[in-house]
Design an enzyme around this catalytic site. Structure first.
Site, mmCIF file in Angstrom:
data_model
loop_
_atom_site.group_PDB
_atom_site.id
_atom_site.type_symbol
_atom_site.label_atom_id
_atom_site.label_comp_id
_atom_site.label_asym_id
_atom_site.label_seq_id
_atom_site.Cartn_x
_atom_site.Cartn_y
_atom_site.Cartn_z
ATOM 1 N N LYS A 141 15.324 26.585 -17.193
ATOM 2 C CA LYS A 141 14.742 27.267 -16.015
ATOM 3 C C LYS A 141 15.517 27.305 -14.752
ATOM 4 C CE LYS A 141 11.294 25.579 -13.387
ATOM 5 N NZ LYS A 141 9.724 25.077 -12.832
ATOM 6 N N ASP A 142 15.632 26.138 -14.415
ATOM 7 C CA ASP A 142 16.390 25.813 -13.013
ATOM 8 C C ASP A 142 17.961 26.579 -13.330
ATOM 9 O OD1 ASP A 142 15.078 22.630 -12.457
ATOM 10 O OD2 ASP A 142 14.298 24.541 -12.158
ATOM 11 N N GLU A 173 0.978 -1.233 -0.012
ATOM 12 C CA GLU A 173 0.020 -0.023 -0.188
ATOM 13 C C GLU A 173 0.965 1.174 0.040
ATOM 14 O OE1 GLU A 173 -2.455 -0.140 3.560
ATOM 15 O OE2 GLU A 173 -3.625 -1.895 2.718
ATOM 16 N N ARG A 221 16.213 18.102 -10.970
ATOM 17 C CA ARG A 221 15.232 18.975 -11.175
ATOM 18 C C ARG A 221 14.939 19.723 -9.617
ATOM 19 N NH1 ARG A 221 11.262 16.858 -15.127
ATOM 20 N NH2 ARG A 221 12.198 14.957 -16.151
ATOM 21 N N LYS A 245 4.386 17.645 -0.312
ATOM 22 C CA LYS A 245 4.708 16.427 -1.016
ATOM 23 C C LYS A 245 4.842 15.305 -0.396
ATOM 24 C CE LYS A 245 6.340 19.854 -4.535
ATOM 25 N NZ LYS A 245 7.267 20.772 -4.898
ATOM 26 N N GLN A 259 -3.302 16.305 -6.199
ATOM 27 C CA GLN A 259 -2.855 15.982 -7.363
ATOM 28 C C GLN A 259 -1.595 15.030 -7.237
ATOM 29 O OE1 GLN A 259 -2.184 19.591 -9.899
ATOM 30 N NE2 GLN A 259 0.150 18.815 -10.214
ATOM 31 N N ASP A 260 -1.567 14.161 -8.279
ATOM 32 C CA ASP A 260 -0.482 13.259 -8.305
ATOM 33 C C ASP A 260 0.700 13.633 -9.506
ATOM 34 O OD1 ASP A 260 -1.313 9.837 -7.317
ATOM 35 O OD2 ASP A 260 -1.170 11.747 -6.173
ATOM 36 N N ASN A 261 1.914 13.684 -9.417
ATOM 37 C CA ASN A 261 2.763 13.980 -10.219
ATOM 38 C C ASN A 261 3.673 12.914 -10.598
ATOM 39 O OD1 ASN A 261 1.761 16.722 -10.339
ATOM 40 N ND2 ASN A 261 3.475 17.716 -9.195
ATOM 41 N N TYR A 312 4.761 11.800 -6.903
ATOM 42 C CA TYR A 312 4.408 12.402 -5.722
ATOM 43 C C TYR A 312 3.211 12.886 -5.758
ATOM 44 C CZ TYR A 312 6.794 16.303 -8.629
ATOM 45 O OH TYR A 312 7.034 17.078 -9.362
ATOM 46 N N HIS A 359 12.045 21.758 -2.750
ATOM 47 C CA HIS A 359 11.963 20.350 -2.926
ATOM 48 C C HIS A 359 13.007 20.150 -4.385
ATOM 49 C CE1 HIS A 359 10.769 16.382 -4.661
ATOM 50 N NE2 HIS A 359 11.392 16.154 -3.856
ATOM 51 N N ASP A 382 4.544 29.416 -8.977
ATOM 52 C CA ASP A 382 5.619 28.542 -9.308
ATOM 53 C C ASP A 382 7.083 29.139 -9.010
ATOM 54 O OD1 ASP A 382 6.923 26.220 -11.863
ATOM 55 O OD2 ASP A 382 6.514 25.841 -9.969
ATOM 56 N N HIS A 431 12.373 23.563 -5.979
ATOM 57 C CA HIS A 431 11.285 24.175 -6.580
ATOM 58 C C HIS A 431 10.547 24.373 -5.383
ATOM 59 C CE1 HIS A 431 12.044 22.681 -10.738
ATOM 60 N NE2 HIS A 431 12.768 23.520 -10.517
HETATM 61 C C1 LIG Z 1 4.988 20.962 -11.813
HETATM 62 C C2 LIG Z 1 4.131 20.875 -13.107
HETATM 63 C C3 LIG Z 1 4.707 21.037 -14.293
HETATM 64 N N1 LIG Z 1 3.708 20.963 -15.164
HETATM 65 C C4 LIG Z 1 4.228 21.233 -16.546
HETATM 66 C C5 LIG Z 1 5.039 22.714 -16.782
HETATM 67 C C6 LIG Z 1 5.990 22.298 -17.661
HETATM 68 O O1 LIG Z 1 5.540 22.570 -19.332
HETATM 69 C C7 LIG Z 1 6.500 20.634 -17.750
HETATM 70 C C8 LIG Z 1 7.564 20.714 -16.940
HETATM 71 O O2 LIG Z 1 7.640 21.559 -15.706
HETATM 72 P P1 LIG Z 1 8.672 21.637 -14.879
HETATM 73 O O3 LIG Z 1 10.169 22.011 -15.724
HETATM 74 O O4 LIG Z 1 8.465 22.593 -13.797
HETATM 75 O O5 LIG Z 1 9.057 19.956 -14.279
HETATM 76 P P2 LIG Z 1 10.247 19.708 -13.141
HETATM 77 O O6 LIG Z 1 11.376 20.526 -13.249
HETATM 78 O O7 LIG Z 1 9.812 18.208 -12.871
HETATM 79 O O8 LIG Z 1 9.552 20.440 -11.603
HETATM 80 C C9 LIG Z 1 8.974 19.791 -10.617
HETATM 81 O O9 LIG Z 1 10.384 19.496 -9.967
HETATM 82 C C10 LIG Z 1 10.255 19.379 -8.442
HETATM 83 C C11 LIG Z 1 10.949 18.136 -8.205
HETATM 84 C C12 LIG Z 1 9.145 19.497 -7.909
HETATM 85 O O10 LIG Z 1 9.020 19.244 -6.649
HETATM 86 C C13 LIG Z 1 7.829 20.210 -8.501
HETATM 87 O O11 LIG Z 1 6.750 19.566 -8.324
HETATM 88 C C14 LIG Z 1 7.932 20.553 -9.824
HETATM 89 O O12 LIG Z 1 8.539 22.034 -9.795
HETATM 90 O O13 LIG Z 1 5.130 20.448 -16.918
HETATM 91 C C15 LIG Z 1 2.472 20.780 -15.076
HETATM 92 O O14 LIG Z 1 1.540 20.759 -15.882
HETATM 93 N N2 LIG Z 1 2.096 20.584 -13.797
HETATM 94 C C16 LIG Z 1 2.899 20.583 -12.682
HETATM 95 O O15 LIG Z 1 2.203 20.282 -11.573
#
Ligand SMILES: Cc1cn([C@H]2C[C@H](O)[C@@H](COP(=O)(O)OP(=O)(O)O[C@H]3O[C@H](C)C(=O)[C@H](O)[C@H]3O)O2)c(=O)[nH]c1=O
Length: 186
Positions: free
Chosen positions: A168-169, A28, A60, A73, A47-49, A133, A120, A144, A63
């Site tokens: 971005k990062d 579980e 990554r 999270k 929401q699940d990511n 997550y 995170h 964001d 954030h």
């Molecule tokens: C976070 C998020 C992103 N997006 C879209 C926006 C962009 O077009 C694409 C990639 O987003 P991003 O580059 O911000 O993804 P990560 O670099 O994995 O960001 C995450 O990385 C770290 C580890 C985190 O904890 C956050 O949840 C999140 O910021 O997904 C969405 O549609 N929904 C979402 O909840």
């Protein structure tokens, strides 16, 4: 299911039980009632990511989403291995600016509960590592935020690996310029 302390107050390590047999195992991965019975009542998840990072050394983060859409999270690694990082950025927290890094992997099955008020991020330790997550608020691009991954004193296990980072990062502001929107609630 076990809950254990990490180096940061309010960030907990959760290890679900695994029931193995000749087919594999069943677990579980999330159970509100079980965690509550162990004394950990988490906010509602909405929401699940899920992301896959194909190369070792993918970073990554770091954030956050600012209020009113700050996210807690519950993080786990579905495949591979990641070094998962949380940084306390709650103004007035006794551990403000402190961080922890935990290896989460398919093998160890460990999860981290990271409340709102923490940055995170993670770094992959294997190719094709998968992070899954649960979040306590929906994605809100207008809220964001990112802090440059190498500006918080985190000891990333790079060992000579050139990190793979999004534009971005790479352009994120540094921790020293950060005006946190979070306050410690004690
Ligand atoms: C976070 C998020 C992103 N997006 C879209 C926006 C962009 O077009 C694409 C990639 O987003 P991003 O580059 O911000 O993804 P990560 O670099 O994995 O960001 C995450 O990385 C770290 C580890 C985190 O904890 C956050 O949840 C999140 O910021 O997904 C969405 O549609 N929904 C979402 O909840």
């Amino acid at each position: 299911m076990d809950i254990s302390l990490t180096g940061l107050d309010d960030v907990y390590r959760i290890t679900p039980s695994r029931f193995g047999d000749h087919r594999g195992f069943f677990s579980e991965s999330w159970n509100k009632k079980t965690l509550s019975g162990l004394g950990l009542d988490l906010p509602e998840f909405v929401q699940d990511n899920h992301s896959i990072s194909s190369k070792v050394g993918t970073v990554r983060g770091l954030h956050f989403q600012s209020p009113p859409h700050a996210q807690g999270k519950l993080v786990r690694c579905g495949r591979g291995r990641i070094f998962d990082v949380a940084v306390d950025v709650r103004r007035g927290s006794p551990t403000f600016g402190q961080w922890i890094g935990e290896e989460l992997s398919f093998e160890n099955g460990n999860q981290l509960w990271i409340p709102a008020g923490f940055l995170h991020g993670f770094m992959t330790l294997e190719a094709d590592s998968e992070i899954i997550y649960k979040c306590t608020d929906h994605y809100a691009p207008e809220c964001d935020g990112a802090i440059k991954w190498d500006s918080c004193g985190v000891d990333w296990p790079l060992e000579g690996i050139t990190p793979i980072i999004s534009d971005k990062d790479e352009k994120a502001p540094t921790f020293e310029t950060f005006q946190t929107p979070f306050n410690y609630k004690g």
